[in-house]
Design an enzyme around this catalytic site. Sequence first.
Site, PDB file in Angstrom:
ATOM      1  N   TYR A  29       0.872  -1.205   0.000  1.00  0.00           N
ATOM      2  CA  TYR A  29       0.000   0.000   0.000  1.00  0.00           C
ATOM      3  C   TYR A  29       0.902   1.247   0.000  1.00  0.00           C
ATOM      4  O   TYR A  29       1.157   1.838   1.055  1.00  0.00           O
ATOM      5  CB  TYR A  29      -0.893   0.031   1.246  1.00  0.00           C
ATOM      6  N   TRP A  33      -3.651   6.421   2.678  1.00  0.00           N
ATOM      7  CA  TRP A  33      -5.032   5.933   2.828  1.00  0.00           C
ATOM      8  C   TRP A  33      -5.734   6.719   3.927  1.00  0.00           C
ATOM      9  O   TRP A  33      -5.106   7.107   4.934  1.00  0.00           O
ATOM     10  CB  TRP A  33      -5.033   4.455   3.213  1.00  0.00           C
ATOM     11  N   TRP A  35      -8.562   6.139   6.325  1.00  0.00           N
ATOM     12  CA  TRP A  35      -8.713   5.796   7.754  1.00  0.00           C
ATOM     13  C   TRP A  35      -7.413   5.294   8.347  1.00  0.00           C
ATOM     14  O   TRP A  35      -7.165   5.460   9.546  1.00  0.00           O
ATOM     15  CB  TRP A  35      -9.925   4.909   8.022  1.00  0.00           C
ATOM     16  N   ASP A  36      -6.525   4.732   7.508  1.00  0.00           N
ATOM     17  CA  ASP A  36      -5.191   4.389   8.020  1.00  0.00           C
ATOM     18  C   ASP A  36      -4.547   5.641   8.623  1.00  0.00           C
ATOM     19  O   ASP A  36      -3.965   5.596   9.712  1.00  0.00           O
ATOM     20  CB  ASP A  36      -4.283   3.880   6.890  1.00  0.00           C
ATOM     21  N   TYR A  81       1.064  -0.918  -6.775  1.00  0.00           N
ATOM     22  CA  TYR A  81      -0.320  -1.061  -6.315  1.00  0.00           C
ATOM     23  C   TYR A  81      -1.295  -0.948  -7.486  1.00  0.00           C
ATOM     24  O   TYR A  81      -1.105  -0.134  -8.386  1.00  0.00           O
ATOM     25  CB  TYR A  81      -0.655   0.026  -5.279  1.00  0.00           C
ATOM     26  N   ASP A 166     -12.750  -5.154   3.282  1.00  0.00           N
ATOM     27  CA  ASP A 166     -12.911  -5.370   1.843  1.00  0.00           C
ATOM     28  C   ASP A 166     -13.684  -6.607   1.395  1.00  0.00           C
ATOM     29  O   ASP A 166     -14.558  -6.519   0.556  1.00  0.00           O
ATOM     30  CB  ASP A 166     -11.528  -5.451   1.191  1.00  0.00           C
ATOM     31  N   ARG A 198      -5.650 -13.320   0.459  1.00  0.00           N
ATOM     32  CA  ARG A 198      -6.207 -12.103  -0.150  1.00  0.00           C
ATOM     33  C   ARG A 198      -7.557 -12.411  -0.807  1.00  0.00           C
ATOM     34  O   ARG A 198      -7.943 -13.567  -0.944  1.00  0.00           O
ATOM     35  CB  ARG A 198      -5.235 -11.584  -1.238  1.00  0.00           C
ATOM     36  N   TYR A 357      -7.758 -12.531   5.019  1.00  0.00           N
ATOM     37  CA  TYR A 357      -8.043 -11.092   5.028  1.00  0.00           C
ATOM     38  C   TYR A 357      -9.219 -10.742   5.950  1.00  0.00           C
ATOM     39  O   TYR A 357      -9.136 -11.025   7.138  1.00  0.00           O
ATOM     40  CB  TYR A 357      -8.298 -10.698   3.574  1.00  0.00           C
ATOM     41  N   TRP A 358     -10.313 -10.210   5.431  1.00  0.00           N
ATOM     42  CA  TRP A 358     -11.397  -9.770   6.319  1.00  0.00           C
ATOM     43  C   TRP A 358     -12.457 -10.859   6.514  1.00  0.00           C
ATOM     44  O   TRP A 358     -13.573 -10.567   6.918  1.00  0.00           O
ATOM     45  CB  TRP A 358     -12.035  -8.483   5.786  1.00  0.00           C
ATOM     46  N   GLU A 401      -0.201  -7.168   9.382  1.00  0.00           N
ATOM     47  CA  GLU A 401      -1.458  -6.526   8.981  1.00  0.00           C
ATOM     48  C   GLU A 401      -2.660  -7.230   9.621  1.00  0.00           C
ATOM     49  O   GLU A 401      -3.582  -6.579  10.097  1.00  0.00           O
ATOM     50  CB  GLU A 401      -1.547  -6.585   7.445  1.00  0.00           C
TER      51      GLU A 401
HETATM   52  C1  2M8 Z   1      -7.178  -2.649   2.462  1.00  0.00           C
HETATM   53  O1  2M8 Z   1      -7.878  -2.130   1.348  1.00  0.00           O
HETATM   54  C2  2M8 Z   1      -7.229  -1.747   0.128  1.00  0.00           C
HETATM   55  C3  2M8 Z   1      -8.219  -0.948  -0.692  1.00  0.00           C
HETATM   56  O2  2M8 Z   1      -8.574   0.210   0.003  1.00  0.00           O
HETATM   57  C4  2M8 Z   1      -6.724  -2.917  -0.688  1.00  0.00           C
HETATM   58  O3  2M8 Z   1      -6.920  -4.083  -0.302  1.00  0.00           O
HETATM   59  O4  2M8 Z   1      -6.113  -2.661  -1.705  1.00  0.00           O
HETATM   60  C5  2M8 Z   1      -8.172  -2.668   3.645  1.00  0.00           C
HETATM   61  O5  2M8 Z   1      -7.665  -3.447   4.699  1.00  0.00           O
HETATM   62  C6  2M8 Z   1      -8.452  -1.237   4.108  1.00  0.00           C
HETATM   63  O6  2M8 Z   1      -9.249  -1.229   5.264  1.00  0.00           O
HETATM   64  C7  2M8 Z   1      -7.156  -0.465   4.361  1.00  0.00           C
HETATM   65  O7  2M8 Z   1      -7.458   0.872   4.623  1.00  0.00           O
HETATM   66  C8  2M8 Z   1      -6.201  -0.550   3.167  1.00  0.00           C
HETATM   67  C9  2M8 Z   1      -4.830   0.046   3.468  1.00  0.00           C
HETATM   68  O8  2M8 Z   1      -4.317  -0.476   4.662  1.00  0.00           O
HETATM   69  O9  2M8 Z   1      -6.015  -1.919   2.772  1.00  0.00           O
END
Ligand code: 2M8
Length: 438
Positions: A29, A33, A35-36, A81, A166, A198, A357-358, A401
């Site tokens: 990443y 971002w 909320w990060d 990315y 996500d 993922r 992941y989520w 993460e």
């Molecule tokens: C993840 O999301 C991004 C897209 O925004 C991705 O997978 O590419 C999520 O965990 C999201 O909550 C988080 O803000 C971002 C960056 O850590 O990664």
Amino acid sequence: MRSEMRARAREVLEGNWQDGFTIPCKGLYPFQWNWDSGFIALGWGHVNMERAKQELRSLLRGQWSNGFLPHIVFHNEAETYFPGPEVWDVSRSAYAPAARTSGITQPPVLGYVLEQLYEISGESITDFVREVFPALYRWHHYFYTHRDPHQEGLVYICHNWEAGTDNTPVWDSIWAGLDSPQYQLNRRDTQHVDASNRPSNREYQHYIHLVELFKSWNYDDVQIAEKSPFLIQDPLFNALLMRSNEGLIRMGQLLGREAEVAQLQQWQALSKHHFHQKLYCPLQKGYVYYDLRGNRRLNALSSSSFVPLLAGIPPAHVAGEMVSSHLDSGTFSGVGGEFYLCPSFDPSSPFFDPKRYWRGPVWINLNWLIYRGLLRYGFTEVADKLRSDTLDLLEACGFYEYFDPRRHLEPGHFRGYGGNHFSWSAALYLDFINRQPI
Ligand code: 2M8
């Protein structure tokens, strides 16, 4: 141990700092971002308040002229990315700023973070609060005037990336009804992280399909509200909006911004009136999601289901039944304590996946939000448990993460997944250890 970890957490933030903002994780990443940056700013607040301020200022440079605050700001160039700025092509919107950004947003944690930074630093940051308050107010104004078609005080998200969670199984039934094209995608995430941790390729095709639709509508909110196949009222997103309203109300009172405070209080009352009524599921004893396009509840529990505690939404007896059913030797902790708190998806569901992941792993930001929610209601024992599980995971594995929630794993199996040296894991570790339970 703690002081060594504290130093390592700081190193993670320093290592991800990019001359004005902090990336979530190298390679995986590489941009800023939304909320990060909120969580990261709080972490910086414990070690270097100037950095915390710069972090938020940089993010706000991506704000659109209608108040919208995008989920990524592409300040820098990076090839690692997907999807990058050219895919988003937000210049199609009349509101897009000079900065390059994405065209969707993320959970609104910043009003809460601003209040928490003030809590850490007090009056020394009043000027900074005065500087950023108007932009954050305008973001909330955008939500209540563009994202709440029924005037319920419950705003929608139009993309799964807006939820932050996500690929939660909650969206599976939405994807099942979507006939997205079979794009050939140049995914980069799976070059950094094991693909089994993922989202699937098919899910990514849905994610990009939504982006292509929004682009074809020039990111026009009216068309998105009318036609987006993904239109969800999410309990995490709305709870954070309400907790951030509280933060902004407090900060606005401090600054004497009476008109904004009155408006925020009005929105807050509307949200409060509908949230519990519409999103609480008494059968499952937790907050669920509402699909505005399909006019139905999505009855699944995830870690997002407990974040309304943070905003003081459930009445005390409801909060009690929620905590005892799920967190205190319940579904999410496991009746015999089989899981570290808090799995990101209901471990009793067939769709739970502890590695992907989520869809099951523990995430540090969700733990932190739930922890603070538990403290708000006085559930100190469960809160302590959540805190010590979080610190155990970070101290045993490092600043990953996400983490496998199963306590008992095959020998030799490592439970830290996704990116390493991950910024919000480090930032919130600092908050967990620096601020003792209130
Ligand atoms: C993840 O999301 C991004 C897209 O925004 C991705 O997978 O590419 C999520 O965990 C999201 O909550 C988080 O803000 C971002 C960056 O850590 O990664």
